[in-house]
Design a protein around this motif. Structure first.
Motif, short mmCIF file in Angstrom:
data_model
loop_
_atom_site.label_atom_id
_atom_site.label_comp_id
_atom_site.label_asym_id
_atom_site.label_seq_id
_atom_site.Cartn_x
_atom_site.Cartn_y
_atom_site.Cartn_z
N GLY A 1 0.82 -1.22 0.00
CA GLY A 1 0.00 0.00 0.00
C GLY A 1 0.85 1.26 0.00
O GLY A 1 0.40 2.34 0.38
N SER B 1 1.65 3.13 -10.07
CA SER B 1 2.11 3.03 -8.68
C SER B 1 3.61 2.77 -8.62
O SER B 1 4.31 3.32 -7.77
CB SER B 1 1.36 1.90 -7.96
N LEU C 1 -6.04 3.75 12.99
CA LEU C 1 -6.15 5.10 12.42
C LEU C 1 -7.50 5.72 12.74
O LEU C 1 -8.52 5.01 12.81
CB LEU C 1 -5.96 5.05 10.90
N ARG D 1 -11.90 -6.15 10.39
CA ARG D 1 -10.60 -5.53 10.65
C ARG D 1 -10.06 -5.95 12.01
O ARG D 1 -8.85 -6.16 12.19
CB ARG D 1 -10.69 -3.99 10.58
N ASN E 1 -7.89 10.97 8.17
CA ASN E 1 -6.46 11.28 8.09
C ASN E 1 -6.36 12.36 7.03
O ASN E 1 -6.29 12.08 5.84
CB ASN E 1 -5.67 10.03 7.73
N LEU F 1 -0.09 -1.77 4.55
CA LEU F 1 -1.12 -0.72 4.43
C LEU F 1 -2.10 -1.01 3.30
O LEU F 1 -3.13 -0.34 3.20
CB LEU F 1 -0.45 0.63 4.15
N ALA F 2 -1.77 -1.96 2.42
CA ALA F 2 -2.66 -2.20 1.27
C ALA F 2 -3.99 -2.77 1.76
O ALA F 2 -4.04 -3.58 2.68
CB ALA F 2 -1.99 -3.18 0.29
N PHE F 3 -5.04 -2.35 1.12
CA PHE F 3 -6.37 -2.89 1.43
C PHE F 3 -7.21 -2.72 0.19
O PHE F 3 -7.14 -1.69 -0.48
CB PHE F 3 -7.01 -2.14 2.61
N ARG G 1 1.03 -2.59 -7.86
CA ARG G 1 0.25 -3.47 -8.75
C ARG G 1 0.04 -2.86 -10.13
O ARG G 1 -0.62 -3.45 -10.98
CB ARG G 1 -1.09 -3.79 -8.12
N SER H 1 1.77 3.13 -2.30
CA SER H 1 1.35 4.19 -3.22
C SER H 1 0.06 4.87 -2.76
O SER H 1 -0.43 5.77 -3.42
CB SER H 1 1.14 3.59 -4.62
N GLY H 2 -0.53 4.43 -1.65
CA GLY H 2 -1.82 4.96 -1.22
C GLY H 2 -1.69 6.27 -0.44
O GLY H 2 -0.61 6.86 -0.33
N TRP H 3 -2.81 6.70 0.11
CA TRP H 3 -2.88 7.99 0.82
C TRP H 3 -1.94 8.00 2.03
O TRP H 3 -1.15 8.92 2.21
CB TRP H 3 -4.33 8.24 1.24
N ILE H 4 -2.00 6.94 2.82
CA ILE H 4 -1.13 6.86 3.99
C ILE H 4 0.27 6.42 3.55
O ILE H 4 1.28 7.00 3.97
CB ILE H 4 -1.69 5.85 5.03
N HIS I 1 -9.82 -1.49 -1.00
CA HIS I 1 -10.95 -0.57 -0.79
C HIS I 1 -11.93 -0.61 -1.96
O HIS I 1 -13.12 -0.36 -1.79
CB HIS I 1 -10.43 0.87 -0.60
N LEU J 1 -2.08 -8.02 -3.79
CA LEU J 1 -2.29 -8.66 -2.49
C LEU J 1 -2.57 -10.16 -2.64
O LEU J 1 -2.44 -10.91 -1.67
CB LEU J 1 -3.49 -8.01 -1.79
N1 LIG Z 1 -7.09 6.98 5.23
C1 LIG Z 1 -7.75 6.84 6.36
O1 LIG Z 1 -8.29 7.82 6.90
C2 LIG Z 1 -7.85 5.48 7.04
C3 LIG Z 1 -8.62 5.36 8.20
C4 LIG Z 1 -8.69 4.13 8.84
C5 LIG Z 1 -7.99 3.03 8.32
N2 LIG Z 1 -7.28 3.16 7.17
C6 LIG Z 1 -6.52 2.00 6.66
O2 LIG Z 1 -5.18 2.36 6.43
C7 LIG Z 1 -4.66 1.62 5.31
C8 LIG Z 1 -4.15 2.58 4.25
O3 LIG Z 1 -5.25 3.38 3.84
P1 LIG Z 1 -5.14 4.48 2.67
O4 LIG Z 1 -6.07 5.57 3.05
O5 LIG Z 1 -3.72 4.78 2.37
O6 LIG Z 1 -5.78 3.67 1.46
P2 LIG Z 1 -5.68 3.99 -0.11
O7 LIG Z 1 -5.28 5.39 -0.37
O8 LIG Z 1 -6.93 3.46 -0.73
O9 LIG Z 1 -4.45 3.08 -0.58
C9 LIG Z 1 -4.60 1.69 -0.66
C10 LIG Z 1 -3.29 1.08 -1.10
O10 LIG Z 1 -3.50 -0.33 -1.26
C11 LIG Z 1 -3.10 -0.69 -2.57
N3 LIG Z 1 -3.94 -1.78 -3.04
C12 LIG Z 1 -5.29 -1.82 -3.14
N4 LIG Z 1 -5.69 -3.00 -3.63
C13 LIG Z 1 -4.57 -3.72 -3.85
C14 LIG Z 1 -4.33 -5.01 -4.35
N5 LIG Z 1 -5.33 -5.81 -4.75
N6 LIG Z 1 -3.05 -5.42 -4.44
C15 LIG Z 1 -2.02 -4.63 -4.06
N7 LIG Z 1 -2.18 -3.39 -3.56
C16 LIG Z 1 -3.45 -2.95 -3.47
C17 LIG Z 1 -3.30 0.56 -3.41
O11 LIG Z 1 -2.54 0.46 -4.60
P3 LIG Z 1 -2.81 1.40 -5.87
O12 LIG Z 1 -2.06 2.68 -5.60
O13 LIG Z 1 -2.26 0.65 -7.00
O14 LIG Z 1 -4.30 1.62 -5.97
C18 LIG Z 1 -2.80 1.62 -2.44
O15 LIG Z 1 -1.39 1.64 -2.44
C19 LIG Z 1 -5.82 0.74 4.84
O16 LIG Z 1 -5.77 -0.49 5.49
C20 LIG Z 1 -7.04 1.54 5.32
O17 LIG Z 1 -8.22 0.76 5.42
C21 LIG Z 1 -7.17 4.36 6.53
#
Ligand SMILES: NC(=O)c1ccc[n+]([C@@H]2O[C@H](COP(=O)([O-])OP(=O)(O)OC[C@H]3O[C@@H](n4cnc5c(N)ncnc54)[C@H](OP(=O)(O)O)[C@@H]3O)[C@@H](O)[C@H]2O)c1
Length: 306
Positions: free
Chosen positions: A7, A36, A166, A144, A170, A71-73, A32, A9-12, A75, A52
């Motif tokens: 994860g 990214s 979290l 979770r 965020n 961190l990947a999920f 993936r 490349s994601g927001w966190i 979503h 994943l």
């Molecule tokens: N942001 C918040 O406020 C918040 C709050 C509570 C919990 N969380 C948890 O914190 C973690 C990070 O959240 P985030 O906000 O950073 O999420 P996000 O921005 O949606 O990023 C998700 C990451 O997971 C990767 N991903 C998704 N599906 C995948 C797959 N099938 N195989 C490999 N990689 C995959 C995405 O890759 P791509 O870049 O390729 O799409 C991205 O890097 C998650 O577990 C989320 O549920 C976040």
């Protein structure tokens, strides 16, 4: 440390990567897609290609690392009705990474969410307490929680595992989470709404503060720690609606609980929940001191409304 980050490349993750590199660590990020992979390379990370579901890739990358931040999920499927499927993929990933790290004493930190506890502030001492039947039905909180508990159980197998819970928001420039969704609904409906009296509270953190906590957890958290990435204990949801209304020049109104699903769609559940949470124990344990702008200050800067 050579740190494998899923994860990345994601927001966190895109905040965690520079935080780790800035502290002298080497990052290997799971990607993936080409986009990214390019983003990770530009951030100074090594790339391992896979998803994943590529369990051999996860196993090998974890085994080759000095520690893992997960961190990947999925979503995309979670928010289109298959939270159970997203949770199962998450659990399998934790299982194979845990296997790869077992017996090594190396750190393994995953992301989860602060619990929703009606009427009081959640602390790190509140257990994850998954209800297996609710988790099997795909209830998000229990899905979770079950994975968090599995992660913490790895402490008994000599993995220095920790769970960072979290806050529901965020925030920061580029946020695409709950707050922008709430702003979008306010725009579409012509009113900035909250449910009932809006006294239920949401904790918050700036994503750069959350990223720092992931680094501290990786570096120093004792095995089996539950940590809270919470900079602000709880903002009443009504106050959040008021800032949004003021910024958009819209009236701020209560929406009756019976009308909440129609008005807020999928956001009705999260918006009605009390998600106040404390981070006193996390701060004491790791010396984490969030210093970025709070949620209201961030909203007042205007970038959420461009
Ligand atoms: N942001 C918040 O406020 C918040 C709050 C509570 C919990 N969380 C948890 O914190 C973690 C990070 O959240 P985030 O906000 O950073 O999420 P996000 O921005 O949606 O990023 C998700 C990451 O997971 C990767 N991903 C998704 N599906 C995948 C797959 N099938 N195989 C490999 N990689 C995959 C995405 O890759 P791509 O870049 O390729 O799409 C991205 O890097 C998650 O577990 C989320 O549920 C976040």
């Amino acid at each position: 440390m050579r740190v494998f980050v899923t994860g990345a490349s994601g927001w966190i993750g895109s905040a965690v990567v520079p935080e780790l590199i800035g502290a002298g660590h080497q990052v290997v990020g799971l990607a993936r897609s080409d986009a990214s992979a390019d983003a990770l390379t530009a951030a100074g990370a090594e790339v391992v290609r896979g998803t994943l579901d590529d369990l051999d890739v996860l196993r090998r990358a974890a085994a080759d690392s000095d520690g893992v931040v997960h961190l990947a999920f999925k979503h995309d499927i979670a928010f289109s009705g298959d939270f159970k499927g997203a949770g199962e993929a998450d659990r399998r990933a934790v299982e194979v990474i845990g296997e790869a790290l077992a017996g090594s004493g190396r750190p393994f930190t995953i992301a989860s969410g602060t619990p929703s506890i009606p009427g009081r502030v959640a602390t790190e001492r509140d257990g994850h307490d998954p209800d297996p039947a609710a988790a099997a039905r795909g209830d998000a909180q229990h899905v979770r929680a079950a994975t968090a508990e599995l992660t913490l159980s790895l402490a008994a197998r000599q993995v220095r595992s920790s769970v960072v819970r979290l806050a529901p928001t965020n925030h920061g420039e580029g946020d695409n989470g709950f707050v922008p969704a709430l702003i979008g609904i306010a725009r579409a409906k012509g009113v900035s709404g909250y449910i009932g009296d809006g006294a239920n509270r949401w904790s918050a953190a700036h994503r750069l503060d959350s990223a720092r906590l992931f680094r501290l957890a990786l570096e120093n958290a004792p095995a089996g720690s539950t940590l809270h990435a919470v900079a602000e204990e709880g903002l009443p949801v009504r106050d959040l609606a008021e800032v949004i209304g003021r910024q958009l020049g819209l009236p701020v109104e209560s929406v009756a609980a019976a009308d909440a699903d129609a008005h807020f769609s999928w956001l009705a559940g999260p918006l009605a929940a009390n998600r106040a949470a404390s981070s006193v124990l996390t701060r004491e344990l790791l010396g984490w001191r969030p210093d970025r702008p709070g949620l209201v200050e961030d909203l007042e800067q205007g970038h959420y409304f461009k």
